[in-house]
Scaffold this active site. Structure first.
Site, PDB file in Angstrom:
ATOM      1  CG  LEU A 102      75.063 -86.253 -16.452  1.00 23.14           C
ATOM      2  CD1 LEU A 102      73.609 -86.587 -16.773  1.00 23.14           C
ATOM      3  CD2 LEU A 102      75.928 -86.447 -17.692  1.00 23.14           C
ATOM      4  CG  ASP A 103      78.741 -80.040 -17.579  1.00 25.93           C
ATOM      5  OD1 ASP A 103      79.465 -80.446 -16.652  1.00 25.93           O
ATOM      6  OD2 ASP A 103      79.161 -79.805 -18.728  1.00 25.93           O
ATOM      7  CG  PHE A 104      73.397 -75.974 -13.647  1.00 25.17           C
ATOM      8  CD1 PHE A 104      72.965 -76.163 -12.343  1.00 25.17           C
ATOM      9  CD2 PHE A 104      72.776 -74.990 -14.413  1.00 25.17           C
ATOM     10  CE1 PHE A 104      71.934 -75.402 -11.809  1.00 25.17           C
ATOM     11  CE2 PHE A 104      71.746 -74.230 -13.881  1.00 25.17           C
ATOM     12  CZ  PHE A 104      71.328 -74.439 -12.581  1.00 25.17           C
TER      13      PHE A 104
END
Length: 236
Positions: A102-104
């Site tokens: 999952l992205d930052f």
């Protein structure tokens, strides 16, 4: 669980897969006190007693965690820049890793485990594991574009589509719920970007039927073996 002997030794931390094969061929491994030299040997890691040089091998305990990922954490197990990692949020003695990424700045459902087989099952495209996201766009989406995303557009030189796309509130068309079975990096963001929309906020609200209802951001719970079994049954 039935497993090849060399893989069992490797996953138990005895040695690498190749080195474990050498141990077997050298006659240093016994199963239920009988010497084994056949590399294709299959054992049951819950019943059989495996020893290397007379020392009993203890299988690694498989653990599974469901995390409600907050913003500001990266989904890797190490980082040269010293950024906060999702593994920092889980208290366990086992060496775990996140399933997928999952992205930052993306929040929501994230599974962490030390079970490589289960992770591979979830991520393999052929199993079509469902993922559901809550999306906030920079502007209302048109009905035409909404329909295009469900029917399919070209992304990465192949036809790509959302399985479902609907408004949780029909009066607020910047906010949508999206269902996909895709695991490609930044898939949801890139699909909207291809039609000129910027994703301002992204939350994964379910993955393989797991959700984080009742789990505060940054908190987690243990996933039971019964739940793991059900995932295999539902998506096999």
């Amino acid at each position: 669980m039935k497993i090849r002997l060399n893989r069992f030794l490797s996953e138990s931390g005895v040695a690498s897969r190749r080195k474990s094969e050498e141990f077997i061929k050298e006659g240093r491994v016994t199963v239920n006190n009988k010497q084994v030299t056949e590399l294709a040997t299959i054992i049951d890691d819950e019943i059989d007693i495996v020893k290397v040089d007379g020392e009993k091998v203890k299988p690694e305990k498989k653990v599974y965690f469901l995390l409600n990922k907050p913003k500001g954490y990266i989904t890797t197990t190490s980082d040269e820049q010293g950024r906060k990692k999702v593994t920092d949020l889980i208290k366990t003695k086992e060496k775990i890793f996140p399933v997928g990424r999952l992205d930052f700045d993306t929040t929501g459902v994230l599974i962490l485990t030390n079970d490589g087989d289960f992770a591979n099952f979830l991520m393999h495209p052929s199993n079509k594991i469902l993922r559901e996201y809550k999306v906030l766009l920079d502007k209302p989406i048109t009905e035409e574009d909404k329909n295009r995303l469900v029917k399919g557009i070209t992304l990465d030189a192949k036809k790509s589509r959302f399985l479902k796309l609907y408004y949780p509130n029909k009066d607020f068309k910047e906010s949508l719920i999206v269902t996909v079975s895709e695991g490609r990096n930044h898939f949801v963001k890139r699909m909207f970007s291809a039609l000129g929309y910027n994703v301002k906020k992204l939350e994964r609200i379910s993955y393989a039927n797991f959700n984080v209802k009742g789990i505060p951001l940054g908190s987690y719970r243990i996933i039971s073996k019964e739940e793991i079994k059900k995932v295999y049954e539902d998506f096999s």
